[in-house]
Write a protein that holds these residues in place. Structure first.
Motif, PDB file in Angstrom:
ATOM      1  N   LYS A  41     -26.050  68.157   0.789  1.00  0.00           N
ATOM      2  CA  LYS A  41     -27.069  67.525  -0.041  1.00  0.00           C
ATOM      3  C   LYS A  41     -28.362  68.326   0.053  1.00  0.00           C
ATOM      4  N   ASN A  42     -29.010  68.540  -1.078  1.00  0.00           N
ATOM      5  CA  ASN A  42     -30.241  69.326  -1.103  1.00  0.00           C
ATOM      6  C   ASN A  42     -31.439  68.456  -0.729  1.00  0.00           C
ATOM      7  N   THR A  43     -31.640  68.286   0.562  1.00  0.00           N
ATOM      8  CA  THR A  43     -32.788  67.537   1.071  1.00  0.00           C
ATOM      9  C   THR A  43     -34.056  68.376   0.917  1.00  0.00           C
ATOM     10  N   PRO A  44     -35.241  67.774   1.066  1.00  0.00           N
ATOM     11  CA  PRO A  44     -36.490  68.550   0.980  1.00  0.00           C
ATOM     12  C   PRO A  44     -36.521  69.732   1.947  1.00  0.00           C
ATOM     13  N   ASP A  45     -35.964  69.577   3.133  1.00  0.00           N
ATOM     14  CA  ASP A  45     -35.940  70.682   4.098  1.00  0.00           C
ATOM     15  C   ASP A  45     -35.062  71.824   3.599  1.00  0.00           C
ATOM     16  N   VAL A  46     -33.916  71.477   2.992  1.00  0.00           N
ATOM     17  CA  VAL A  46     -33.014  72.499   2.462  1.00  0.00           C
ATOM     18  C   VAL A  46     -33.679  73.246   1.306  1.00  0.00           C
ATOM     19  N   VAL A  47     -34.364  72.512   0.430  1.00  0.00           N
ATOM     20  CA  VAL A  47     -35.053  73.134  -0.700  1.00  0.00           C
ATOM     21  C   VAL A  47     -36.171  74.049  -0.219  1.00  0.00           C
ATOM     22  N   ALA A  48     -36.904  73.588   0.793  1.00  0.00           N
ATOM     23  CA  ALA A  48     -38.002  74.404   1.329  1.00  0.00           C
ATOM     24  C   ALA A  48     -37.476  75.686   1.963  1.00  0.00           C
ATOM     25  N   ALA A  49     -36.355  75.590   2.706  1.00  0.00           N
ATOM     26  CA  ALA A  49     -35.769  76.778   3.330  1.00  0.00           C
ATOM     27  C   ALA A  49     -35.276  77.759   2.271  1.00  0.00           C
ATOM     28  N   GLN A  51     -36.483  78.063  -0.792  1.00  0.00           N
ATOM     29  CA  GLN A  51     -37.655  78.651  -1.431  1.00  0.00           C
ATOM     30  C   GLN A  51     -38.275  79.728  -0.553  1.00  0.00           C
ATOM     31  N   ALA A  52     -38.300  79.469   0.765  1.00  0.00           N
ATOM     32  CA  ALA A  52     -38.850  80.459   1.697  1.00  0.00           C
ATOM     33  C   ALA A  52     -38.020  81.728   1.693  1.00  0.00           C
ATOM     34  N   ARG A  53     -36.685  81.585   1.618  1.00  0.00           N
ATOM     35  CA  ARG A  53     -35.828  82.768   1.594  1.00  0.00           C
ATOM     36  C   ARG A  53     -35.988  83.529   0.276  1.00  0.00           C
ATOM     37  N   ALA A  54     -36.115  82.779  -0.845  1.00  0.00           N
ATOM     38  CA  ALA A  54     -36.327  83.436  -2.137  1.00  0.00           C
ATOM     39  C   ALA A  54     -37.634  84.228  -2.128  1.00  0.00           C
TER      40      ALA A  54
END
Length: 327
Positions: A41-49, A51-54
């Motif tokens: 599941k794309n939780t806020p933490d997963v989305v933030a990680a 975005q940081a990698r992108a």
């Protein structure tokens, strides 16, 4: 006890039937577990990680592109105007997120997989059910006290189809519930409107029909040959010789829309409502460039082919039951 009740009990109490259905359930459970473990599941933490990698990949690409541009400019006479310049659009966060299960977009593939597995099981169970009766002499013994050949065979077929329908409905309901749970825990149930649920229900209904078709064909072939091995031999022959052999010959001959001559594409058209085939050997010039010829196979076309096969196989099986010597 009625003949139908006796045949239903005979089918459901066979160890082969029970073990085969259990094996199918194990395979389906393995698929469901694999889908659960491979999606997140794309939780806020997963989305933030993500975005940081992108952002990190973008910055590295900018540095590398700048270094390559400087090296190019340092060479006398080099043309550096067409060198790639990274942009933010080239590094989107979605590309760095783990797989997530979107129920509306992906459940159709899971339903097709369920229908294919259950159709295979129905073919084998149907063939084994009547084939064992012929091979063991049970059919001849049954006809001693029920000398109505067509009634006996049609009752056996009816009992088989009712049992297959019941098992398919139950497994389809469980399958839908499992993947709805996976979507809630490891994905999304968004955009599931009443129309989307109706589409899923209709797809499951087509899957049910496909299972019944496979069971009837397996039953008919085994009854024709009076042995389970006959039905299995025909199935193997169709897959190995007709499908692979014909596919290879058609490909070498560069036949247009060769997939239309193969069985799987008709099953896909039946389950997905239509399949569009494209012939890239043909080029129709248009403002959009080279457009290939297309052939669309719809679910009514596939249904007509399947109905013809069932009528032929079961009809011939009934005719031989009526006219051939039983011994």
């Amino acid at each position: 006890m009625s003949l139908y009740t006796a045949e239903t009990r005979r089918l459901t109490k066979r160890r082969f039937t029970r073990f085969f259905v259990l094996g199918v359930a194990v395979v389906l459970a393995a698929i469901a577990v694999g889908m659960f473990l491979s999606h997140h599941k794309n939780t806020p933490d997963v989305v933030a990680a993500a975005q940081a990698r992108a952002d990190q990949e973008y910055q590295q690409a900018v540095v590398q592109a700048d270094a390559e541009r400087k090296a190019c400019q340092a060479q006398p006479g080099a043309d550096c105007t067409n060198m790639w310049t990274p942009t933010r659009e080239d590094f989107q966060a979605d590309w760095y997120m783990p797989a997530t299960f979107d129920f509306r977009k992906q459940f159709g593939e899971m339903e097709t997989a369920l229908a294919a597995i259950l159709a295979m099981a129905a073919f084998v169970i149907g063939a084994s059910y009547v084939g064992a009766e012929w091979n063991s002499g049970g059919m001849m013994n049954l006809l001693l006290w029920r000398p109505q050949r067509l009634k006996v065979l049609s009752t056996k077929l009816g009992a088989l189809l009712v049992v297959l329908a019941g098992v398919t409905v139950v497994l389809s309901a469980v399958w839908t519930g499992i993947f709805a749970m996976i979507a809630n825990l490891r994905g999304s149930m968004g955009n599931m409107t009443s129309g989307a649920w109706q589409s899923i229900l209709l797809m499951e209904l087509r899957g049910l029909v496909l299972v019944l078709i496979a069971g009837a064909v397996g039953f008919g072939l085994a009854s024709l040959g009076r042995h389970t091995a006959v039905a299995m031999g025909v199935a193997i022959g169709v897959i190995v010789l007709f499908q692979f052999g014909l596919g290879t010959v058609l490909q070498l001959a560069q036949v247009k829309f060769l997939e239309a001559y193969l069985i799987p594409i008709w099953g896909m058209a039946w389950m997905n409502k239509e399949v569009k085939l494209e012939d890239y050997n043909a080029c129709n010039v248009s403002p959009d460039g080279c457009v290939p010829d297309t052939l669309t196979i719809t679910w009514p076309m596939a249904g007509g082919v399947f109905a013809a096969v069932v009528v032929l196989v079961v009809g011939v099986a009934m005719w031989t039951m009526r006219n051939r010597d039983i011994t």
